[in-house]
Design a protein around this motif. Structure first.
Motif, PDB file in Angstrom:
ATOM      1  N   LYS A 242      26.912 -14.766  10.422  1.00  0.00           N
ATOM      2  CA  LYS A 242      27.144 -13.526   9.716  1.00  0.00           C
ATOM      3  C   LYS A 242      26.885 -12.330  10.552  1.00  0.00           C
ATOM      4  N   PRO A 243      27.618 -10.981  10.483  1.00  0.00           N
ATOM      5  CA  PRO A 243      26.788  -9.662  10.823  1.00  0.00           C
ATOM      6  C   PRO A 243      25.374  -9.659  10.756  1.00  0.00           C
ATOM      7  N   PHE A 244      24.680  -9.125  11.789  1.00  0.00           N
ATOM      8  CA  PHE A 244      23.315  -8.949  11.942  1.00  0.00           C
ATOM      9  C   PHE A 244      22.583 -10.270  11.748  1.00  0.00           C
ATOM     10  N   ALA A 245      22.866 -11.509  11.932  1.00  0.00           N
ATOM     11  CA  ALA A 245      22.260 -12.531  12.071  1.00  0.00           C
ATOM     12  C   ALA A 245      21.305 -12.644  13.102  1.00  0.00           C
ATOM     13  N   ARG A 246      20.396 -13.504  12.923  1.00  0.00           N
ATOM     14  CA  ARG A 246      19.264 -13.662  13.975  1.00  0.00           C
ATOM     15  C   ARG A 246      18.900 -14.887  14.461  1.00  0.00           C
ATOM     16  N   PRO A 247      19.991 -15.524  14.791  1.00  0.00           N
ATOM     17  CA  PRO A 247      19.880 -16.963  15.321  1.00  0.00           C
ATOM     18  C   PRO A 247      18.948 -17.092  16.557  1.00  0.00           C
ATOM     19  N   THR A 248      18.410 -18.472  16.847  1.00  0.00           N
ATOM     20  CA  THR A 248      17.557 -18.513  18.022  1.00  0.00           C
ATOM     21  C   THR A 248      18.374 -18.993  19.016  1.00  0.00           C
ATOM     22  N   SER A 249      18.065 -18.819  20.322  1.00  0.00           N
ATOM     23  CA  SER A 249      18.646 -18.885  21.471  1.00  0.00           C
ATOM     24  C   SER A 249      18.891 -20.295  21.683  1.00  0.00           C
ATOM     25  N   GLY A 250      19.968 -20.776  22.542  1.00  0.00           N
ATOM     26  CA  GLY A 250      20.407 -22.101  22.649  1.00  0.00           C
ATOM     27  C   GLY A 250      21.774 -22.370  21.957  1.00  0.00           C
TER      28      GLY A 250
ATOM     29  N   GLN B 199      26.357 -21.149  23.913  1.00  0.00           N
ATOM     30  CA  GLN B 199      24.999 -21.400  24.523  1.00  0.00           C
ATOM     31  C   GLN B 199      24.487 -19.859  24.353  1.00  0.00           C
ATOM     32  N   ALA B 200      23.815 -19.510  23.437  1.00  0.00           N
ATOM     33  CA  ALA B 200      23.371 -18.215  23.252  1.00  0.00           C
ATOM     34  C   ALA B 200      22.108 -17.849  23.989  1.00  0.00           C
ATOM     35  N   THR B 201      22.037 -16.722  24.506  1.00  0.00           N
ATOM     36  CA  THR B 201      20.876 -16.201  25.664  1.00  0.00           C
ATOM     37  C   THR B 201      20.339 -14.854  24.276  1.00  0.00           C
ATOM     38  N   LYS B 202      18.780 -14.666  24.747  1.00  0.00           N
ATOM     39  CA  LYS B 202      18.322 -13.818  23.901  1.00  0.00           C
ATOM     40  C   LYS B 202      18.871 -12.310  24.119  1.00  0.00           C
ATOM     41  N   GLY B 203      18.570 -11.664  23.002  1.00  0.00           N
ATOM     42  CA  GLY B 203      19.059 -10.259  22.813  1.00  0.00           C
ATOM     43  C   GLY B 203      20.275  -9.845  21.921  1.00  0.00           C
ATOM     44  N   PRO B 204      20.728  -8.836  22.001  1.00  0.00           N
ATOM     45  CA  PRO B 204      21.746  -8.404  21.187  1.00  0.00           C
ATOM     46  C   PRO B 204      23.185  -8.949  21.817  1.00  0.00           C
ATOM     47  N   HIS B 205      23.994  -9.343  20.740  1.00  0.00           N
ATOM     48  CA  HIS B 205      25.420  -9.761  21.429  1.00  0.00           C
ATOM     49  C   HIS B 205      26.495  -9.314  20.444  1.00  0.00           C
ATOM     50  N   THR B 206      27.707  -9.032  20.913  1.00  0.00           N
ATOM     51  CA  THR B 206      29.036  -8.837  20.131  1.00  0.00           C
ATOM     52  C   THR B 206      29.787 -10.081  20.281  1.00  0.00           C
ATOM     53  N   LEU B 207      30.424 -10.544  19.088  1.00  0.00           N
ATOM     54  CA  LEU B 207      31.228 -11.899  19.255  1.00  0.00           C
ATOM     55  C   LEU B 207      32.647 -11.286  18.622  1.00  0.00           C
ATOM     56  N   THR B 208      33.707 -11.590  19.382  1.00  0.00           N
ATOM     57  CA  THR B 208      34.963 -10.971  19.070  1.00  0.00           C
ATOM     58  C   THR B 208      35.834 -12.175  19.025  1.00  0.00           C
ATOM     59  N   VAL B 209      37.044 -12.265  17.933  1.00  0.00           N
ATOM     60  CA  VAL B 209      37.799 -13.439  17.915  1.00  0.00           C
ATOM     61  C   VAL B 209      39.408 -12.741  17.883  1.00  0.00           C
ATOM     62  N   ARG B 210      40.112 -13.641  18.552  1.00  0.00           N
ATOM     63  CA  ARG B 210      41.525 -13.325  18.464  1.00  0.00           C
ATOM     64  C   ARG B 210      42.477 -14.551  18.378  1.00  0.00           C
ATOM     65  N   ALA B 211      43.574 -14.558  17.450  1.00  0.00           N
ATOM     66  CA  ALA B 211      44.296 -15.632  17.409  1.00  0.00           C
ATOM     67  C   ALA B 211      45.557 -15.437  18.071  1.00  0.00           C
TER      68      ALA B 211
ATOM     69  N   GLY C 254      43.948  -5.473  13.932  1.00  0.00           N
ATOM     70  CA  GLY C 254      42.800  -5.433  14.753  1.00  0.00           C
ATOM     71  C   GLY C 254      42.225  -6.527  15.065  1.00  0.00           C
ATOM     72  N   ARG C 255      41.073  -6.601  15.710  1.00  0.00           N
ATOM     73  CA  ARG C 255      40.238  -8.202  15.916  1.00  0.00           C
ATOM     74  C   ARG C 255      38.839  -7.923  15.085  1.00  0.00           C
ATOM     75  N   HIS C 256      38.451  -9.019  14.551  1.00  0.00           N
ATOM     76  CA  HIS C 256      36.983  -8.894  13.907  1.00  0.00           C
ATOM     77  C   HIS C 256      36.231  -9.271  14.760  1.00  0.00           C
ATOM     78  N   SER C 257      35.026  -8.538  14.604  1.00  0.00           N
ATOM     79  CA  SER C 257      33.804  -8.965  15.448  1.00  0.00           C
ATOM     80  C   SER C 257      32.566  -8.812  14.658  1.00  0.00           C
ATOM     81  N   VAL C 258      31.361  -9.471  15.326  1.00  0.00           N
ATOM     82  CA  VAL C 258      30.258  -9.300  14.375  1.00  0.00           C
ATOM     83  C   VAL C 258      29.211  -9.117  15.509  1.00  0.00           C
ATOM     84  N   VAL C 259      28.248  -8.273  15.224  1.00  0.00           N
ATOM     85  CA  VAL C 259      26.960  -8.040  15.925  1.00  0.00           C
ATOM     86  C   VAL C 259      25.974  -8.883  15.639  1.00  0.00           C
ATOM     87  N   ILE C 260      25.199  -9.531  16.491  1.00  0.00           N
ATOM     88  CA  ILE C 260      23.892 -10.147  16.060  1.00  0.00           C
ATOM     89  C   ILE C 260      22.994  -9.971  17.158  1.00  0.00           C
TER      90      ILE C 260
END
Length: 570
Positions: free
Chosen positions: A470-478, A527-539, A561-567
C-alpha cells in the motif's frame, strides 16, 4: 439544485425537503445561540456609575473613552492631580492629562495634534502618584511602562492593543480605551478588582450562560432527528416490503449456458491482492438515487420500443426467467474511477442475452442497415444511459442480468434486472433497475451523463493497479511481493510491467486468464533495498496498446495514466 438535477426529479418541488431542512437547521442554531448569550447582569462592561465608570461603546460595538456630561469625549473625571484619559481630535485618546508635577510628560513617539504635550515633546511614561495609576494611550502609541499602584508597570495602548486592568482607587478610572480596544475590567483597588465584562477570560467566572437551556434544546433536537430517521427508514422499508418478499422467494434457474470454471491459477495467493471474484458486499457502487429503489419483481415490466422494431414488446420478470439464461464472469468499471482507484470489480453474472431480445423484436445493428445506433436504457429512478447498438449486438455477452455471484441481484446492484455490456464503462452500459429500452440515434437524444459533459461512447481504457504494498508502507528489506490487477475488458491483458524508481521496466508474472472480459491478477518479486522507493505499473492489452503514462481526468471518457505508490523500505 442537486435535488432538481437528479434523473427522477419532477421539478423544483423536489428541492422542498432540502429547503425545509436548511430552515430547520437555522432555527435550531438560533435557539442554541440564544442560550449561549450572557444574561444582562453578567454581560457587558461594568455599569457607568459616576464613581466607577465603565467603557463606552462606539459605532459597531467599538469601545470609546468615557464621555463627559455633554456626551462628548473628554478627559476622565478627577482632579488635576489625578490623571485620566485625555482625547484629541476625532475622539482619539491622548496622553494622561493633569499637573506636570503629578503626571509627568507622556511616553511614546512625538505627540499627535490634540495631545497635551507640545508638538515637539516626546512622550514619557505617565507618572502619577504611587496610589493613583494612570494609563496613557495615543492612536499610534506603543506599549510602554506607566507608574501605577505599588510602582507596578502599566500599559500604554494603541488602536490595536487590548486594554489591561490598571489598579487604582475605586472612584478613579484607570483605563483609557483606544478606538479599537476591547472592554476590560473596570479600575479598582488591587484587592477588590474583579471581572465585570461579558468576555470570559481564562480563569474567570463562567456565569451568565444558560447551560441547562442549551443542553435541553440540544437533547431535544437530537431526539427529534433520531425519531425522524427511524420513521424514514420505517417508511422506506414498508414501501419495499413486496419487493423484499419477491426477492426472498426467488430461486434462480440453472443457466442454460453456464460459465466455465475459473482456472485454478487465476487467483494468486498474495496477501493484500484483490480477490479474483469480488464479494457482493464489497462491489463498488455509484448511485444517483438518494434511496435505493426497491422494485417488486412480480410487478416489474420491461418495455422495448423505438426505431427499427416491428412492434413494441413488453417482458415480465417471469418471461426472462423462462428464457435460456447465460452465466458469465464480467469485470465492471466506473468511468469516475481515478487511476489506481477502487471503482472496479469482478463478479459472476446470470442473465438473458440482450442481443436475442432485440433481434426477436426486429432490431438490426447499423452495420446491417438498422436505423438505430443508440440504445437508451431507462431506470425506475429516471436515470438514462446510452449504449451503441453495434456493441450490444456484435457477439459479446451483453445481458439483462438477474443474478450476481450465485444469488438474485442485491437491491443496491439493480434488483430485479440490470443491464451489462462488457468493455464499456458503466455509465453507458450498466443500467440498474432497468424498465425501458428505446432504440434511437445519438443525434436525436442525449442521455443523462452526456447532457452533463461526458462522452457518448466510452470503451474501457487499459488500466492496472498496485494492490500491495500500500502507499506509504514500510516493508523490511529483502524479498517484497508487489502485486495487483490489470484490466482491458473485451480486449484482454497480455503483459504487465513494473518499474522501481527510474529503473527499467521489468515484466511481472501474470495469473491465468479467465476470459478477456475479466481483470487479470499479476505479481512481481522484488529484492527491496533500504530507503524510499517509487513503484509504478503499466499493462499492455491484446491489441498491443500499452497503457499510457499521460494523466487525464475522468471526464469526459475515463481517466488515463499509470498507477504508482511511494514506500519506504526499512
Amino acid at each position: 439544485m442537486t435535488a432538481t438535477g437528479r434523473p427522477d426529479s419532477t421539478g423544483y418541488a423536489d428541492a422542498l425537503p432540502s429547503a425545509v431542512a436548511a430552515l430547520s437547521g437555522a432555527l435550531l442554531l438560533q435557539a442554541l445561540l440564544t442560550h449561549l448569550r450572557p444574561t444582562g447582569d453578567e454581560a457587558g462592561p461594568a455599569p457607568g456609575q459616576r464613581g466607577v465608570p465603565g467603557s463606552a461603546a462606539g459605532p459597531g460595538g467599538e469601545p470609546t473613552p468615557a464621555t463627559g456630561p455633554q456626551e462628548q469625549p473628554g478627559p476622565a473625571a478627577g482632579s488635576r492631580d489625578v490623571p485620566g484619559a485625555a482625547t484629541g481630535p476625532l475622539g482619539q485618546p491622548g496622553p494622561a492629562s493633569g499637573a506636570r508635577d503629578a503626571c509627568g510628560s507622556g511616553a511614546g513617539f512625538r505627540a499627535e495634534p490634540g495631545l497635551v504635550n507640545g508638538p515637539q515633546d516626546r512622550l514619557e511614561p505617565a507618572a502619577g502618584s504611587r496610589d493613583v495609576p494612570g494609563l496613557a494611550a495615543g492612536p499610534h502609541a506603543r506599549p510602554g511602562p506607566a507608574a501605577g499602584f505599588g510602582a507596578e508597570p502599566g500599559l500604554v495602548t494603541g488602536p490595536q492593543d487590548r486594554p489591561e486592568p490598571v489598579a487604582g482607587p475605586r472612584d478613579v478610572p484607570g483605563l483609557a480605551a483606544g478606538p479599537h480596544a476591547r472592554p476590560g475590567p473596570p479600575a479598582g483597588s488591587r484587592d477588590d478588582a474583579g471581572p465585570a465584562t461579558g468576555y470570559q477570560g481564562k480563569g474567570e467566572a463562567s456565569g451568565g450562560f444558560d447551560r441547562r437551556g442549551f443542553v435541553r434544546t440540544a437533547v431535544a433536537a437530537a431526539a427529534a432527528s433520531t425519531a425522524a430517521g427511524v420513521v424514514g427508514r420505517s417508511l422506506n422499508g414498508s414501501s419495499g416490503g413486496d419487493a423484499v418478499a419477491s426477492r426472498r422467494r426467488l430461486t434462480l434457474p440453472t443457466p442454460g449456458s453456464p460459465a466455465r470454471p475459473v482456472p485454478a491459477r487465476a487467483g494468486l495467493r498474495v496477501p493484500g491482492i484483490s480477490p479474483f471474484i469480488t464479494p457482493n458486499a464489497d462491489f463498488y457502487r455509484v448511485d444517483t438515487a438518494l434511496v435505493v429503489p426497491k422494485v417488486d419483481a412480480t410487478a416489474w415490466r420491461l418495455r422495448i420500443h423505438g426505431k427499427g422494431l416491428r412492434r413494441p414488446v413488453v417482458h415480465s420478470f417471469g418471461d426472462l426467467l423462462r428464457r435460456e439464461l447465460i452465466e458469465r464472469d464480467i469485470t465492471l468499471t466506473c468511468v469516475s474511477n481515478e487511476v489506481g482507484g477502487p471503482y472496479v470489480g469482478n463478479a459472476r453474472w446470470i442473465g438473458v442475452r440482450l442481443a436475442d431480445l432485440l433481434a426477436e423484436a426486429g432490431v438490426r445493428p447499423p452495420s446491417r442497415g438498422g436505423p438505430a445506433d443508440q440504445l437508451v436504457a431507462r431506470s425506475v429512478d429516471g436515470m438514462t444511459l446510452g449504449t451503441p447498438v453495434e456493441d450490444v449486438m456484435d457477439g459479446r455477452d451483453a445481458m439483462l442480468a438477474v443474478g450476481m455471484n450465485g444469488e438474485p441481484l442485491p437491491f443496491a446492484h439493480g434488483f430485479p434486472v440490470r443491464m451489462l455490456v462488457p468493455g464499456l464503462y458503466g455509465y453507458v452500459s450498466a443500467c440498474k433497475w432497468i424498465e425501458d429500452i428505446e432504440l434511437t440515434t445519438f443525434d436525436t437524444y442525449d442521455p443523462y451523463w452526456v447532457q452533463r459533459g461526458w462522452a457518448r461512447r466510452a470503451p474501457v481504457r487499459t488500466q492496472s493497479r498496485i494492490d500491495t504494498p500500500k502507499p506509504f508502507a514500510r516493508p523490511t528489506s529483502g524479498a517484497v511481493m508487489v502485486a495487483g490487477v490489470a484490466w482491458a475488458q473485451h480486449r484482454g491483458i497480455d503483459k504487465v510491467e513494473v518499474r522501481v524508481d527510474d529503473g527499467p521496466w521489468q515484466e511481472a508474472r501474470l495469473a491465468a486468464e479467465d476470459t478477456r472480459d475479466t481483470w487479470r491478477q499479476w505479481s512481481f518479486a522484488w529484492q527491496a533495498t533500504k530507503g524510499p522507493h517509487t513503484l509504478t505499473v503499466r499493462a499492455t492489452d491484446r491489441t498491443g496498446r500499452v497503457q499510457t503514462g499521460r494523466r487525464t481526468r475522468t471526464i469526459p471518457d475515463g481517466a488515463s495514466g499509470r498507477h504508482s505508490v511511494v514506500i519506504t523500505v526499512e
